[in-house]
Design an enzyme around this catalytic site. Structure first.
Site, PDB file in Angstrom:
ATOM      1  N   ASP A 331      39.546  36.973  39.941  1.00  0.00           N
ATOM      2  CA  ASP A 331      40.402  37.245  41.734  1.00  0.00           C
ATOM      3  C   ASP A 331      39.016  37.067  42.703  1.00  0.00           C
ATOM      4  O   ASP A 331      38.774  38.028  43.976  1.00  0.00           O
ATOM      5  CB  ASP A 331      40.475  38.902  41.383  1.00  0.00           C
ATOM      6  CG  ASP A 331      42.109  38.458  40.768  1.00  0.00           C
ATOM      7  OD1 ASP A 331      42.824  36.818  40.592  1.00  0.00           O
ATOM      8  OD2 ASP A 331      42.626  39.237  40.078  1.00  0.00           O
ATOM      9  N   ARG A 404      43.463  39.148  48.941  1.00  0.00           N
ATOM     10  CA  ARG A 404      42.197  38.718  48.470  1.00  0.00           C
ATOM     11  C   ARG A 404      41.975  38.549  49.903  1.00  0.00           C
ATOM     12  O   ARG A 404      40.064  38.565  50.245  1.00  0.00           O
ATOM     13  CB  ARG A 404      41.856  38.561  47.449  1.00  0.00           C
ATOM     14  CG  ARG A 404      42.317  39.619  46.230  1.00  0.00           C
ATOM     15  CD  ARG A 404      41.586  39.832  44.385  1.00  0.00           C
ATOM     16  NE  ARG A 404      42.715  40.011  43.479  1.00  0.00           N
ATOM     17  CZ  ARG A 404      43.055  41.173  43.801  1.00  0.00           C
ATOM     18  NH1 ARG A 404      41.416  41.730  44.931  1.00  0.00           N
ATOM     19  NH2 ARG A 404      43.478  41.262  43.124  1.00  0.00           N
TER      20      ARG A 404
HETATM   21  C1  S3P Z   1      46.325  39.596  36.231  1.00  0.00           C
HETATM   22  C2  S3P Z   1      45.419  38.589  35.142  1.00  0.00           C
HETATM   23  C3  S3P Z   1      44.960  37.403  36.455  1.00  0.00           C
HETATM   24  C4  S3P Z   1      45.106  38.004  38.024  1.00  0.00           C
HETATM   25  C5  S3P Z   1      46.178  39.179  38.088  1.00  0.00           C
HETATM   26  C6  S3P Z   1      46.107  39.499  37.667  1.00  0.00           C
HETATM   27  C7  S3P Z   1      46.958  40.184  35.431  1.00  0.00           C
HETATM   28  O1  S3P Z   1      46.022  36.631  36.526  1.00  0.00           O
HETATM   29  O2  S3P Z   1      44.332  36.677  38.527  1.00  0.00           O
HETATM   30  O3  S3P Z   1      45.613  39.077  39.781  1.00  0.00           O
HETATM   31  O4  S3P Z   1      47.291  41.959  35.636  1.00  0.00           O
HETATM   32  O5  S3P Z   1      47.180  40.074  33.989  1.00  0.00           O
HETATM   33  P1  S3P Z   1      45.603  35.002  35.473  1.00  0.00           P
HETATM   34  O6  S3P Z   1      46.246  35.882  33.728  1.00  0.00           O
HETATM   35  O7  S3P Z   1      47.060  34.336  35.677  1.00  0.00           O
HETATM   36  O8  S3P Z   1      44.605  34.312  35.806  1.00  0.00           O
END
Ligand code: S3P
Length: 446
Positions: A331, A404
Site C-alpha cells: 500500500d 492513498r
Molecule cells: C489488506 C491486504 C492488502 C492491502 C489492503 C489491506 C488486508 O490487500 O492492500 O489495503 O487488510 O488484508 P491484498 O491482500 O489484496 O494485497
C-alpha cells in the site's frame, strides 16, 4: 498554505507552498491500523462474549465493516477511538440480513466477509460495494471458496460484485494461492473456521499476518510453517471475545515518513506505529534510499510490535524494489513513488502488478498525476521507473477517489514550485480522516 474547498459536493485540497519554503516539524500520532481494525470488528462479531477495541480506526472502511456485521446481529457500540464494544453472535450464528451488505470502498470488508458468509449454512447473503469495489476482482476469493464447496453467484461469472452467497457446509482444503494476498489468505482461513477438516493456505511470499495473530488471540489453533509460507487452521475453535489494542497504521505513517525525508529541514516524531515485520517494507525501502530514520521506544502492544519513528530530512538516493518486499509495502508504493521523485538517480519498482487492482490502478494513476507535475516517471506493466531530480510544479490533479493517491499527491505538492489542487480529496477519510488537519499542524513556514 493548505486549505480544503467544497466544490460541487466534493472536496478540493489546495496546497500553496510559501515562497520562503516550508518544513515539517513536531509530533504526529498515527490513527489505528485499518487491517487490524477490520479484523477486530469481524472476530469480535463472530466470537462469544464481548470484545473491547481500543484505538479503532474511525475511517470509512472500518465503518463499512461495522455496518455489515451489525446487520448480521453483532451488537457494536457507537464507533469512537477510545473504546468500541462488540457483542459477538458466536461462531456460525451470523444472522441472515434483511438487505444487501454494502462493503463501500473496502476490499478487505468484502473479501474477508465472504469467507464467513460462504460457511454460514442455509442463509442467503447479497454483497455489493461502490463503483471502485464493483470493478475489483473477486474471483481470487470466489475460486478457493468454490473449491471448499461454496455456492456463489455474481456479475461476470461470479468474478465481480454484486455477489450472492448461499451459505453451506464447506470442506477444508489446501489452497496454493497464486498471489501473496492477505485478503485471500484471510478469507480462506475464516471460511475454514466452520469447515470439515483442516484448512491450509500456502502463499508465494508472506503477506501481512494480522489474521493469524488475532485468530490465535481469540482462541483458534493455527500452525505456521514459515519455510513454505503456509498456515494451517484447525476448524471449530471456541472463539472468545478479547481486548484488542489497535496500533497506528504504518501505511498512514508512511506519508509522514516520506514527507519528512523529502522536505528540507524537516524533523518529525511519528508516534504509535505498528511495526509488524510483514508490514515494514516501507521502513526498509526508505533506509535503502538513505533516509535519516530511527526507531525509538520499541514495544509490544496486544500481540503486535509498535515503535515511534523519528525521521529527518536527508538527500535520498534511488534504489530498486521488487520481489518478496512488495507484499510488505504493497500500500506504500504510491508514496514511495513520491519519495523517488526527490531522490538522486533512478528508482525502479517492479513485481508490483497487484497495484493495478487496488482502489484505483495505482501504477497508471501515479504515473499520470506525477507526470502532470513534471516528474520523470515511466509506467511499466509491473511497476514504475522514476528518475529523481526533476523540478516538480504544482498541477491540477485527481484522487480517482483513491485515499492513498489523494494523500501521496498532497505530500508531493509540499515540494512543488507552485500551487496544487487535488480534486476529490475527501477520499483520504477512507483510511485517514484527520490527514488534512495533521498536515496543517506539522507544516511550518520557513
Ligand atoms: C489488506 C491486504 C492488502 C492491502 C489492503 C489491506 C488486508 O490487500 O492492500 O489495503 O487488510 O488484508 P491484498 O491482500 O489484496 O494485497
Amino acid at each position: 498554505m493548505i486549505r480544503l474547498d467544497e466544490v460541487s459536493s466534493h472536496q478540493q485540497l489546495v496546497i500553496t507552498p510559501p515562497q520562503s519554503g516550508l518544513s515539517l516539524q513536531g509530533t504526529v500520532t498515527i490513527p489505528g491500523d485499518k487491517s487490524i481494525s477490520h479484523r477486530a470488528l469481524m472476530l469480535g462479531a463472530i466470537a462469544e462474549g464481548e470484545t473491547v477495541i481500543e484505538g479503532l480506526l474511525l475511517g470509512e472502511d472500518p465503518r463499512s465493516t461495522a455496518a455489515c456485521f451489525s446487520a448480521m446481529g453483532a451488537e457494536i457500540s457507537e464507533l469512537n477511538s477510545t473504546e468500541v464494544r462488540v457483542k459477538g453472535v458466536g461462531l456460525g450464528n451470523l444472522q441472515e440480513p434483511d438487505n444487501v451488505l454494502d462493503a463501500g470502498n473496502s476490499g478487505t470488508t468484502m473479501r474477508l466477509m465472504m469467507g464467513l458468509l460462504a460457511s454460514s449454512s442455509d442463509r442467503f447473503f447479497a454483497v455489493t460495494g461502490d463503483g471502485s469495489l464493483r470493478s475489483r476482482p473477486m474471483s481470487r476469493v470466489v475460486k478457493p471458496l468454490q473449491e471448499m464447496g461454496a455456492q456463489i453467484w455474481g456479475k461476470k461469472g461470479g468474478s465481480l460484485a454484486p455477489l450472492g452467497i448461499k451459505g453451506t457446509q464447506l470442506k477444508g482444503i489446501h489452497y496454493h494461492s497464486p498471489i501473496a494476498s492477505a485478503q485471500v489468505k484471510s478469507c480462506v482461513l475464516l471460511a475454514g473456521l466452520l469447515a470439515e477438516g483442516k484448512t491450509t493456505v500456502t502463499e508465494p511470499a508472506l503477506s501481512r499476518d494480522h489474521s493469524e495473530r488475532m485468530l490465535r488471540a481469540f482462541g483458534a489453533n493455527l500452525e505456521i510453517d514459515s519455510e513454505t509460507n503456509s498456515v494451517t487452521l484447525e476448524p471449530h475453535p471456541t472463539l472468545v471475545g478479547q481486548k484488542v489494542v489497535v496500533p497506528g497504521d504504518i501505511s498512514s505513517a508512511a506519508f509522514w515518513m516520506v514527507a519528512s525525508a523529502i522536505v528540507p529541514d524537516s524533523d518529525l516524531l511519528i508516534q504509535n506505529v505498528g511495526v509488524n515485520p510483514t508490514r515494514t517494507g516501507i521502513i526498509e525501502a526508505m533506509q535503502l534510499m538513505g533516509a535519516d530514520m530511527t526507531l525509538e521506544n520499541s514495544r509490544e502492544v496486544a500481540g503486535e510490535p509498535v515503535a515511534d519513528l523519528r525521521v529527518k530530512y536527508s538527500q535520498l538516493k534511488g534504489c530498486t524494489i521488487g520481489g518478496e518486499i512488495i507484499p510488505r509495502l504493497i500500500d506504500e508504493v504510491p508514496i514511495l513513488a513520491v519519495a523517488a521523485c526527490f531522490a538522486e538517480g533512478t528508482t525502479i519498482i517492479k513485481d508490483a502488478e497487484e497495484l493495478r487492482v487496488k482502489e484505483s490502478d495505482r501504477l497508471a494513476v501515479m504515473a499520470a498525476e506525477l507526470g502532470k507535475m513534471g516528474a520523470n516517471i515511466i509506467e511499466h506493466p509491473d511497476g514504475l521507473e522514476i528518475t529523481g531530480g526533476a523540478t516538480l510544479n504544482g498541477a491540477e490533479m485527481d484522487s480517482y477517489t483513491d485515499h492513498r493517491i489523494a494523500m501521496s499527491l498532497a505530500i508531493a505538492a509540499l515540494n512543488a514550485k507552485s500551487e496544487t489542487k487535488i480534486h476529490r480529496a475527501e477520499a483520504a477519510s477512507i483510511s485517514y480522516p484527520t490527514f488534512v488537519d495533521t498536515l496543517k499542524d506539522v507544516c511550518q513556514i520557513a
